[in-house]
Design a protein around this motif. Structure first.
Motif, mmCIF file in Angstrom:
data_model
loop_
_atom_site.group_PDB
_atom_site.id
_atom_site.type_symbol
_atom_site.label_atom_id
_atom_site.label_comp_id
_atom_site.label_asym_id
_atom_site.label_seq_id
_atom_site.Cartn_x
_atom_site.Cartn_y
_atom_site.Cartn_z
ATOM 1 N N UNK A 35 3.803 8.371 4.251
ATOM 2 C CA UNK A 35 3.379 9.446 5.155
ATOM 3 C C UNK A 35 1.882 9.730 5.011
ATOM 4 N N UNK A 36 1.443 10.132 3.819
ATOM 5 C CA UNK A 36 0.005 10.310 3.577
ATOM 6 C C UNK A 36 -0.590 8.942 3.297
ATOM 7 N N UNK A 37 -1.564 8.498 4.078
ATOM 8 C CA UNK A 37 -2.144 7.168 3.868
ATOM 9 C C UNK A 37 -2.675 7.004 2.442
ATOM 10 N N UNK A 38 -2.607 5.784 1.937
ATOM 11 C CA UNK A 38 -2.966 5.534 0.542
ATOM 12 C C UNK A 38 -4.408 5.946 0.235
ATOM 13 N N UNK A 39 -5.322 5.737 1.174
ATOM 14 C CA UNK A 39 -6.716 6.140 0.932
ATOM 15 C C UNK A 39 -6.824 7.650 0.739
ATOM 16 N N UNK A 40 -6.034 8.401 1.482
ATOM 17 C CA UNK A 40 -6.059 9.853 1.344
ATOM 18 C C UNK A 40 -5.391 10.284 0.034
ATOM 19 N N UNK A 41 -4.400 9.526 -0.414
ATOM 20 C CA UNK A 41 -3.791 9.807 -1.724
ATOM 21 C C UNK A 41 -4.821 9.638 -2.836
ATOM 22 N N UNK A 93 0.823 -1.211 0.000
ATOM 23 C CA UNK A 93 0.000 0.000 0.000
ATOM 24 C C UNK A 93 0.858 1.263 0.000
ATOM 25 N N UNK A 94 2.029 1.209 0.611
ATOM 26 C CA UNK A 94 2.946 2.343 0.532
ATOM 27 C C UNK A 94 3.390 2.565 -0.912
ATOM 28 N N UNK A 95 3.646 1.474 -1.623
ATOM 29 C CA UNK A 95 4.041 1.593 -3.025
ATOM 30 C C UNK A 95 2.944 2.259 -3.847
#
Length: 302
Positions: free
Chosen positions: A245-251, A194-196
């Motif tokens: 840093x910014x969670x994937x859902x927020x991205x 998920x970070x990727x």
């Protein structure tokens, strides 16, 4: 009912609660949606991957000149060039992403993953990853299932269409799918996968869709190559446990917000960006005139 792909947070919680790998909820979703057995779902994904590989091989072997003339065997030129900027593997990655997308631009057979305009990214990345790490087809199939889950969530909360969200929605989503799939195939954790995805989206935010002459050729083909490179860098960063840093859902939410705010001329209308340049307009005029067939007037009854 199977798990509904609404958020990455929910996907992770489901997998941890059930103690299943990331691809399993995707299989369950597909089984329910298509009313097929798991082995049939896996076979279908493998067939899609075989088409991806064939597109790469076709683009590097056959004549690839589009009707507009804007695409002219670029993939083969990159693949066969004597000087590698970084490494032969990186050169192959770029040329393969170009090749599959050139096949699309020349009306060949590709897999829309998630769209035809982004059809070179997953083939280029996964073909090269499999070659470098000697991965079995089954591993790639499971990576592609993870990529499908990523796309489902992006579609739910942003868009996969350039006409809705700009090129960030097409090549950006495909790159995110590829980055997540690669990390999974290399044994990464859910958090790393998920970070990727999140890092990739951060790198692709705001990319406009401005196809010259309204054709999915320029800049679409070269963007497939650059997106493949970004997917690889994101995977490398995430595997090293660097936090997005910014969670994937927020991205993904940011992608949706930017897409909604983007002017229509930057969303596949060929009215802005590169399409609106002097050269872009000249190409459009030439291509449109070339494609118009003048029919003789029909004789009207007196």
């Amino acid at each position: 009912m199977s798990f509904l792909f609404e958020t990455f947070k929910g996907w992770k919680a489901y997998c941890e609660d059930k103690n299943v790998p990331l691809y399993q909820p995707v299989i369950e979703y597909e089984v329910e949606q298509k009313n097929k057995e798991e082995n049939a779902i896996r076979a279908g994904i493998l067939q899609a991957y075989q088409v991806m590989r064939e597109a790469v091989d076709t683009g590097l072997r056959e004549e690839m000149t589009s009707r507009s003339g804007m695409i002219n065997n670029g993939a083969k030129k990159v693949y066969n060039h004597k000087l590698a900027v970084l490494s032969p593997e990186f050169q192959k990655l770029i040329s393969r992403a170009l090749a599959a997308k050139e096949v699309n631009s020349c009306m060949g057979r590709v897999v829309a993953a998630p769209t035809a305009g982004a059809s070179g990214i997953l083939p280029g990345t996964l073909y090269t990853l499999q070659e470098i790490h000697d991965l079995p087809d089954e591993s790639i199939v499971e990576g592609l299932l993870v990529g499908a889950g990523i796309a489902l969530i992006i579609e739910q909360n942003a868009s996969l269409a350039g006409a809705v969200g700009g090129c960030q929605a097409e090549t950006g989503s495909a790159a995110a799918m590829a980055a997540g799939a690669m990390v999974f195939c290399l044994g990464g954790s859910i958090e790393q996968v998920f970070n990727a995805v999140g890092i990739t989206i951060q790198c692709m935010l705001g990319l406009v869709c401005d196809p010259v002459a309204g054709l999915v050729e320029i800049p679409c083909v070269v963007r497939n190559a650059s997106a493949a490179a970004i997917a690889n860098s994101s995977a490398q960063i995430a595997l090293a446990d660097v936090d997005a840093v910014i969670p994937v859902d927020e991205c993904v939410e940011a992608m949706g917000e930017i897409g909604a705010s983007m002017e229509n001329k930057y969303k596949e209308t060929a009215l802005g960006g590169l399409a609106a340049t002097l050269t872009g307009q000249q190409i459009a005029k030439r291509v449109l005139i070339q494609d118009i067939e003048i029919l003789p007037d029909e004789e009207l009854p007196e």
